[in-house]
Design a protein around this motif. Structure first.
Motif, short mmCIF file in Angstrom:
data_model
loop_
_atom_site.label_atom_id
_atom_site.label_comp_id
_atom_site.label_asym_id
_atom_site.label_seq_id
_atom_site.Cartn_x
_atom_site.Cartn_y
_atom_site.Cartn_z
N ASP A 1 0.81 -1.22 0.00
CA ASP A 1 0.00 0.00 0.00
C ASP A 1 0.84 1.27 0.00
O ASP A 1 0.30 2.37 0.16
CB ASP A 1 -0.97 0.00 1.18
CG ASP A 1 -0.28 -0.09 2.53
OD1 ASP A 1 0.96 -0.19 2.57
OD2 ASP A 1 -0.99 -0.09 3.56
N HIS A 2 2.16 1.18 -0.20
CA HIS A 2 3.00 2.36 -0.39
C HIS A 2 3.46 2.46 -1.85
O HIS A 2 4.42 3.17 -2.14
CB HIS A 2 4.20 2.34 0.55
CG HIS A 2 3.87 2.85 1.92
ND1 HIS A 2 4.47 3.94 2.48
CD2 HIS A 2 2.95 2.45 2.82
CE1 HIS A 2 3.96 4.17 3.68
NE2 HIS A 2 3.04 3.26 3.91
N VAL A 3 2.76 1.75 -2.72
CA VAL A 3 3.02 1.80 -4.16
C VAL A 3 1.89 2.60 -4.82
O VAL A 3 0.71 2.33 -4.57
CB VAL A 3 3.10 0.39 -4.75
CG1 VAL A 3 3.22 0.43 -6.27
CG2 VAL A 3 4.28 -0.37 -4.15
N GLY A 4 2.26 3.57 -5.64
CA GLY A 4 1.26 4.41 -6.26
C GLY A 4 0.24 3.64 -7.07
O GLY A 4 -0.96 3.97 -7.07
N ALA A 5 0.68 2.61 -7.78
CA ALA A 5 -0.24 1.82 -8.59
C ALA A 5 -1.31 1.14 -7.74
O ALA A 5 -2.39 0.81 -8.24
CB ALA A 5 0.54 0.77 -9.38
#
Length: 875
Positions: A281-285
């Motif tokens: 959940d720290h990935v922009g996608a």
């Protein structure tokens, strides 16, 4: 008069338990049936009543001591203040444990002042209470009862799951308010007192029986009460096996349409990129608002993105081993620690692929002995760069490899280490100064390097298959912890997984998948036969366009120590096999895993537990050699109790006890006895162990004696002492015998335990048990060996804590070194607390100096508190 306090403790405790459970149930923590809610209220009232009665006895004893003094009221008030002092001092210093509060100047002195003021108020309040109790008993009782209800409500709604000291204090305050409220209204007559004591004891016994037999009630008692849960921390319970519902069978499987055929790229280059500690959940996608991963997001926009990919363990070592072998490696290492499983690079090399790996030594930090075969062979990669190195320099290494080797078909794995703690802020990628800001800065810095690598790889060969994943996530207090390697909640376990195959239209797959799926997926993609012992799922059908339905994906599994989890669709079950307790979450409505629905949906929770049991049984079916052991030296299926015992399930103990005392073959009885000693102690096995201690088979008798001594059997202790003293005895037996003696405070086995630390690196839990025992024994002979092993990463915090418990000044320099330079924040905090326990005021200045050079607020707070405490011990 003193008997009145006992009665007040019983009655006030019962009311406190009732209010405590009632407030929490009314607060809506998950769904509970009316019947279960009433059972929980009765259970809570009974437990707290019994605890209140014990507290009443203690208060009565103090009152008896002060009655004969010249100023009885004053001394009684002093006794109340002294009784409250430990909790008050703990709270006063905990006030400044937060990052912001730790920056307040002279907060140590403020803590001392706060503690002094509160204790003075308790002293004054105790004096006023006795006067008001005589003059206005009804008004006083109502006021204190309202205060008790307020404390219980605050415990439920104020800062839930945060600041343990705060909630412990509110729990104690709730019970004390109700005891004081009823004190003026009760009498100490003998008959009513005996009746109340009998009811409390009977209710407590019934509550403990229910907790022993119902894992659901065990969980809700800990999860949905505060005062009762605090009482339970001091109650040793023996868990009993809980029957689980039959697993859900896919009865419609036969009529389901066939899965689509996945894509094939028989000559493709493959670039596998893993990023340490990158949570999904720290990935922009995946929806993160910060611009941490623009390059990974660009790749994901043209690829297949799996939104719920799970690592098989929340730490690097077993996670990477699972990914590269297609096996649940943590369980394989436990069942068959000496067996070597063929890794993916070995298969690829057989079919003509060149293989290269670029990764740091951290891959082998956890259970390094069990991973030694892979450490020695580098997972069978032919070209290896094995070192800590900056992300951009790592990319330079990979590009140099491509230029040098010019392989027709290459499989390259690169592991970036940056997001791992300690977090660094990188110029040009700044989000702020907090730990989560610096963590995001590490991610963004790594993403830039990943972008450069992807662009170069695709320029070299546009048909390169690129996979981006992570080895595990990272926790930031979501469930009361930090970093990783401790829980199976999504923040530590869920990782990004992006598979980019040129020519395949982008799409998203929402069902659960696993890191160990990567190996069989790659092999099928490259048209290479998958070894039959690989347990991952070929994700090819979900890479196809259109993809297979997410509902056709099998469950995902993961484990750490004695904990296991299963994710099936949007359902998730977490189980602690040590305590035989599970929690069930619906990820669709509760992605943060805050509401345990095991009570609301018991049938679904039971079905998931049965699926988890079926998965555990499958390890032996898939790995015939893993079934080999003391009870079945030629392999083949072992008795079920032994299979479960090898996997660390504490609830297997009663079956093992029955097997040990049966007429089964000797080798089965031997292993059953050994497992009973290795597993957590279970009181219901005591009788069988005592009986087997006199067995004619010496091996059974020796192990049973150790197990019996561990459970408090004094008659077995001489034999156990003789085992420890016998240098020719089985080393494993000697170590377990020394641990059994340690549980009784007998330090005779300290040299054996110290020597065992040199050889137990293959068993993290055993090492930890040894270290904790050495600390509890407080024997200074253990100090040199603990200091010798401090450089080892695993169990370092436990070693630091043990040195603090022992309190030998000889450990001061080693602890200061850890405080000043250890790479892990929890170890530095533990070192500060351990130094405080040494009580040497001469070290306070050096601790202050370490605090001035420290940048983590939590460590600064711990160091300053330690320095203050050290100076205070000489005043």
């Amino acid at each position: 008069m003193n008997a009145v306090w006992i009665m007040a403790g019983l009655v006030g405790g019962a009311i406190a338990g009732l209010v405590d459970a009632g407030v929490n149930i009314a607060g809506g923590i998950g769904g509970m049936s009316v019947g279960k809610a009433l059972r929980l209220i009765a259970l809570s009232a009974s437990l707290v009543a019994a605890a209140g009665g014990i507290g009443g006895v203690a208060i009565a004893a103090l009152a008896r001591l002060t009655e004969g003094t010249k100023h009885a009221a004053r001394w009684a008030a002093v006794a109340w203040a002294l009784a409250c002092a430990p909790l008050v001092v703990y709270d006063a210093f905990s006030l400044f444990s937060g990052p912001r509060a730790a920056r307040i100047p002279a907060h140590g002195l403020i803590s001392v002042a706060v503690a002094g003021v509160i204790l003075a108020k308790i002293w004054l309040g105790a004096r006023v209470y006795s006067r008001l109790a005589e003059r206005f008993p009804r008004a006083l009782g109502v006021g204190l009862a309202l205060a008790g209800v307020g404390a219980a409500a605050a415990n439920r709604w104020v800062l839930p799951r945060l600041y343990g000291w705060f909630h412990v204090t509110l729990s104690v305050l709730t019970a004390v308010m109700f005891v004081l409220a009823v004190r003026p209204r009760v009498r100490g007559a003998r008959r009513p007192l005996l009746a109340a004591a009998f009811l409390a004891a009977a209710g407590c016994a019934g509550a403990l029986h229910e907790l022993r037999t119902s894992q659901v009630m065990r969980y809700v008692a800990h999860e949905r009460t505060a005062v009762a849960a605090l009482v339970l921390r001091g109650v040793p319970l023996s868990w009993q096996t809980r029957a689980s519902a039959p697993a859900e069978h896919q009865t419609a499987e036969a009529v389901l349409p066939p899965l689509p055929v996945g894509p094939r790229r028989s000559d493709a280059d493959v670039l596998l990129i893993t990023i340490d500690a990158l949570r999904a959940d720290h990935v922009g996608a995946n929806g993160y608002k910060r611009a941490t991963t623009p390059n990974i997001d660009t790749l994901a926009a043209g690829a297949t993105r799996f939104t719920h990919a799970y690592a098989q363990a929340p730490h690097t070592s077993f996670s990477v081993a699972s990914m590269l072998t297609g096996k649940y490696f943590a369980t394989m290492a436990r069942l068959a620690p000496g067996e070597r499983h063929e890794p993916l690079p070995a298969v690829l090399r057989l079919f003509g692929w060149r293989t290269a790996a670029f990764y740091p030594p951290a891959v082998f930090f956890i259970d390094s002995q069990k991973l030694k075969a892979y450490a020695d062979t580098n997972f069978d990669f032919e070209y290896v760069k094995f070192e800590y190195i900056d992300a951009n320099r790592r990319v330079d290494q990979v590009l140099a490899y491509y230029d040098e080797v010019k392989a027709h078909r290459a499989f390259v794995w690169i592991h970036f280490f940056e997001p791992h703690e300690p977090y660094e802020r990188h110029e040009g990628f700044s989000f702020g100064g907090s730990d989560i800001d610096r963590y995001d800065s590490e991610i963004a810095y790594t993403d830039a390097a990943v972008g450069r690598l992807i662009a170069a790889a695709r320029k070299r060969n546009p048909n390169t298959v690129i996979i981006v994943a992570a080895d595990h996530g990272e926790e930031f207090d979501e469930h009361g912890g930090r970093y990783h390697g401790s829980t199976l909640y999504d923040e530590q376990l869920r990782v990004p997984l992006i598979i980019s195959i040129p020519g395949i239209a982008p799409h998203v797959v929402d069902g659960p998948v696993e890191l160990l799926d990567i190996a069989p997926t790659l092999l099928n993609l490259l048209d290479i036969p998958v070894p039959v012992r690989m347990r991952g799922t070929d994700l090819g059908p979900w890479l196809a366009v259109p993809p297979a339905p997410s509902s056709r994906l099998p469950p995902a599994f993961a484990e750490v120590e004695d904990k296991r989890t299963i994710v099936a669709g949007t359902d998730k079950l977490l189980c602690d096999l040590h305590w035989d307790s599970c929690a069930y979450y619906d990820l669709a409505t509760d992605p943060r895993e805050q509401h345990n629905l095991a009570e609301a949906r018991p049938d679904r929770a039971a079905a998931l537990r049965a699926m988890l049991d079926h998965w555990l049984d499958g390890h032996v079916r898939f790995e015939p050699l893993a079934a080999k052991g003391a009870s079945n030296p030629k392999g083949g299926p072992p008795p079920r109790a032994i299979e479960r015992g090898r996997l660390g399930e504490a609830q297997a103990a009663p079956e093992l006890a029955a097997l040990m005392t049966s007429d089964a073959p000797a080798w089965q009885r031997h292993e059953a006895a050994q497992l009973l000693v290795v597993l957590p102690a279970r009181p219901e096995t005591a009788a069988a162990l005592t009986r087997a201690a006199g067995d004619s088979d010496r091996e059974v008798a020796d192990w049973a004696s150790v197990g019996a001594a561990r459970l408090g059997d004094k008659a077995a202790r001489p034999r156990v002492q003789a085992i420890v003293a016998d240098a020719a005895a089985d080393p494993n037996l000697r170590v377990r015998a020394a641990l059994a003696l340690a549980t009784a405070g007998d330090a005779a086995g300290v040299p054996v335990l110290g020597g065992a630390l040199d050889h137990c690196e293959g068993d993290v839990l055993l090492c930890r048990a040894i270290i904790i025992s050495l600390g509890k024994l407080r024997d200074r002979r253990a100090v040199p060996v603990l200091i010798q092993h401090l450089p080892e990463v695993q169990n370092r915090r436990e070693m630091v804590e043990a040195l603090g418990e022992i309190g030998d000044p000889a450990a001061a320099d080693a602890l200061l070194e850890r405080l000043r330079g250890d790479e892990y924040v929890p170890v530095r905090i533990a070192a500060a607390k351990a130094l405080a326990k040494l009580g040497d005021a001469h070290l306070a200045g050096r601790v202050d100096e370490a605090a001035r050079k420290e940048r983590e607020a939590t460590v600064i707070a711990a160091a300053r508190a330690a320095a203050t405490a050290m100076r205070g011990k000489t005043n």
